[in-house]
Design a protein around this motif. Structure first.
Motif, short mmCIF file in Angstrom:
data_model
loop_
_atom_site.label_atom_id
_atom_site.label_comp_id
_atom_site.label_asym_id
_atom_site.label_seq_id
_atom_site.Cartn_x
_atom_site.Cartn_y
_atom_site.Cartn_z
N GLU A 45 -40.85 58.51 58.60
CA GLU A 45 -40.97 59.97 58.37
C GLU A 45 -40.15 60.62 58.89
N ASP A 49 -37.61 63.94 56.79
CA ASP A 49 -38.28 65.17 57.09
C ASP A 49 -37.28 66.08 55.83
N PRO A 66 -50.58 57.86 60.55
CA PRO A 66 -49.80 58.08 59.24
C PRO A 66 -50.72 58.16 58.08
N ARG A 123 -41.98 58.12 50.22
CA ARG A 123 -40.98 58.00 51.01
C ARG A 123 -40.02 56.88 50.79
#
Length: 519
Positions: A45, A49, A66, A123
């Motif tokens: 993560e 970003d 999360p 992601r």
């Protein structure tokens, strides 16, 4: 609660490979395991970003959880993609399933519900892109959704995020569906005024549910379990703005609406995750803090200051927004000011965020900064392969301009710099002080009146009454003047009683005492 994937599905995930030309590289898609995956997911993560190198970036702090963004939905899952022999986690995706309205084109106001899956939080590591990992994650989440009865799947992204749009529309066969607007208002250091002829009423969860089911019957994406949202500990409450002249004539117990009103609910997102802007130049940083300091020192100027978004901060999400009547826009502005004042007294709240349909009349009445706001894009896909004459995706024209945004699907915030992206009983969540406002029966309570705001919003009524330093200075000067005058009068009376008085020159002289001769 987290939903476990069956052993058969896990076996299918374990056997998932890349295309034939890259057989040596194994990609395993499986369910997220908190004990063994938490650190790796948090690291991923951080790598993903938002922001470009050398440019301001928006960092997300999930506060050690999360799956915090989907935890409040009853049916949810998080999948991770492992890559290579080391089984490094290089991709993640989140999803949830809920039952929502799909709009009603009939003349009879009867809600039409459908089960949909919402995809978010995709992601992929920057070092493992263009390998089809994102596509595989989406496909596996669609498979999980289909197995759990979802008829449609949709996702939301910034309308300028071409990479995400291309992935879902070109590779995953999603279609552009709706384009709501995300409106962002900074929380300033000064209070926002509320007209003296407007009352803010807090509505109980039971009555709020009844109102919302009637208001959003023909809207899209209105959740069937709205009662769970209103009873959630993250919900600060539902508030309604009404003119005081109609307040005494309105009986909430009857279930009827006032002739004109504005209503919204406030969701506390700062207890789910927080944000921080990094990489801003020293000049921009100084300018932003300068506006904040000026707004704090001289609030009567009402400087449109920029909040301190360079430290971790949260925001309030305004949802269930609706207005009716000729005074609706003015009432909506007042109730948004009320929400602003709540956020102003919460040191962790920096922004107010709302998301409404592009053609929703309430859009023009909500205060916002255009530079902080943006256009959203929702893409949808039909998961049910059976041929049906009634396809929600193909019916491009919406039966309603109103889109209900579920606060549990918290949108990710963008900023001007990054171009990325608030019970059945009276109080829900943590115990709050009892309200001191006037009652309108068991279902409503006045929380703002002409005399100030009550303790449920944690706004000091004395400071609210004397909003500016100038007014406070005038009040204190007047009190000092009156104390001096009273002291002088008392002093003169005591001097006269003792036989003394002051002459025109300010000198004290003896006053002859006249006694009446005894008869």
């Amino acid at each position: 609660m987290s939903l476990k994937i069956s052993a058969e599905n896990l076996a299918a995930y374990d056997n998932y490979h890349l295309p034939e030309d890259n057989k040596k590289t194994l990609v395993i898609v499986r369910q997220y395991d908190e004990e063994r995956d938490k650190l790796a997911v948090e690291e991923l993560e951080g790598q993903c970003d938002f922001g470009q190198r050398g440019q301001p970036s928006l960092f997300t702090d999930l506060m050690g959880d999360p799956i915090s963004r989907i935890r409040n939905l009853p049916l949810h899952v998080m999948l991770v993609a492992e890559y290579g022999e080391d089984r490094e986690i290089v991709g993640i995706i989140r999803g949830c399933i809920k039952t929502v309205t799909r709009g009603n084109k009939g003349s009879i106001p009867c809600p039409v519900y459908v089960k949909v899956a919402y995809i978010l939080g995709l992601r992929v590591s920057s070092h493992h892109r263009r390998l089809g990992i994102g596509t595989k994650l989406v496909e596996k989440l669609e498979e999980w959704s289909r197995n759990n009865g979802a008829k449609y799947a949709y996702m939301a992204t910034d309308s300028n995020n071409q990479a995400s749009i291309k992935l879902f529309t070109s590779k995953c066969n999603y279609e552009k569906f709706r384009t709501p607007s995300v409106l962002v208002q900074p929380v300033h250091a000064h209070y926002k005024p509320i007209a003296s002829d407007i009352a803010i009423v807090r509505v109980s969860p039971q009555l709020s549910e009844s109102f919302y089911r009637r208001i959003f019957t023909n809207s899209e994406f209105f959740p069937k379990d709205i009662n769970h949202i209103l009873d959630n500990k993250l919900n600060f409450g539902t508030f309604m703005a009404v003119p005081k002249k109609t307040l005494l004539k309105w009986d909430p117990k009857s279930g009827s609406f006032p002739p004109t009103f504005a209503i919204l609910s406030i969701w506390n997102t700062k207890d789910v995750y927080k944000l921080q802007v990094r990489g801003v130049s020293s000049l921009k940083y100084a300018c932003c803090l300068g506006t904040r300091a000026l707004d704090s020192w001289m609030p009567w100027l009402r400087v449109p200051s920029i909040p301190n978004i360079f430290k971790t901060f949260g925001f309030y999400l305004l949802y269930g927004i609706h207005m009716e009547g000729k005074e609706g826009p003015r009432l909506m502005k007042s109730i948004c000011n009320f929400a602003h004042n709540m956020g102003r007294n919460d040191r962790d709240c920096r922004l107010l965020v709302s998301e409404v349909g592009l053609d929703d009349p309430v859009r023009e009445a909500i205060p916002r900064w255009n530079k902080f706001s943006w256009g959203d894009l929702w893409c949808m896909k039909k998961l049910d392969v059976s041929e049906s004459p009634d396809n929600w995706v193909e019916s491009r024209a919406s039966s309603s301009s109103v889109i209900f945004v579920d606060p549990r699907n918290i949108p990710v915030i963008y900023t001007q710099y990054t171009r990325m992206y608030i019970t059945g009983k009276w109080n829900s969540g943590p115990a709050r002080k009892p309200s001191s406002g006037a009652d309108l029966g068991a279902h409503c309570r006045i929380v703002h009146n002409s005399i100030g705001i009550n303790s449920t919003t944690r706004i000091n009524s004395r400071r609210h009454q004397w909003r500016t330093w100038a007014a406070s200075f005038i009040q204190s000067a007047w009190r000092r003047h009156m104390r001096r005058k009273i002291a002088e009068l008392r002093h003169n009376e005591e001097m006269e009683e003792d036989g003394f008085k002051e002459n025109d020159d300010g000198e004290t002289e003896l006053t002859p005492m006249l006694h009446k001769a005894p008869e």
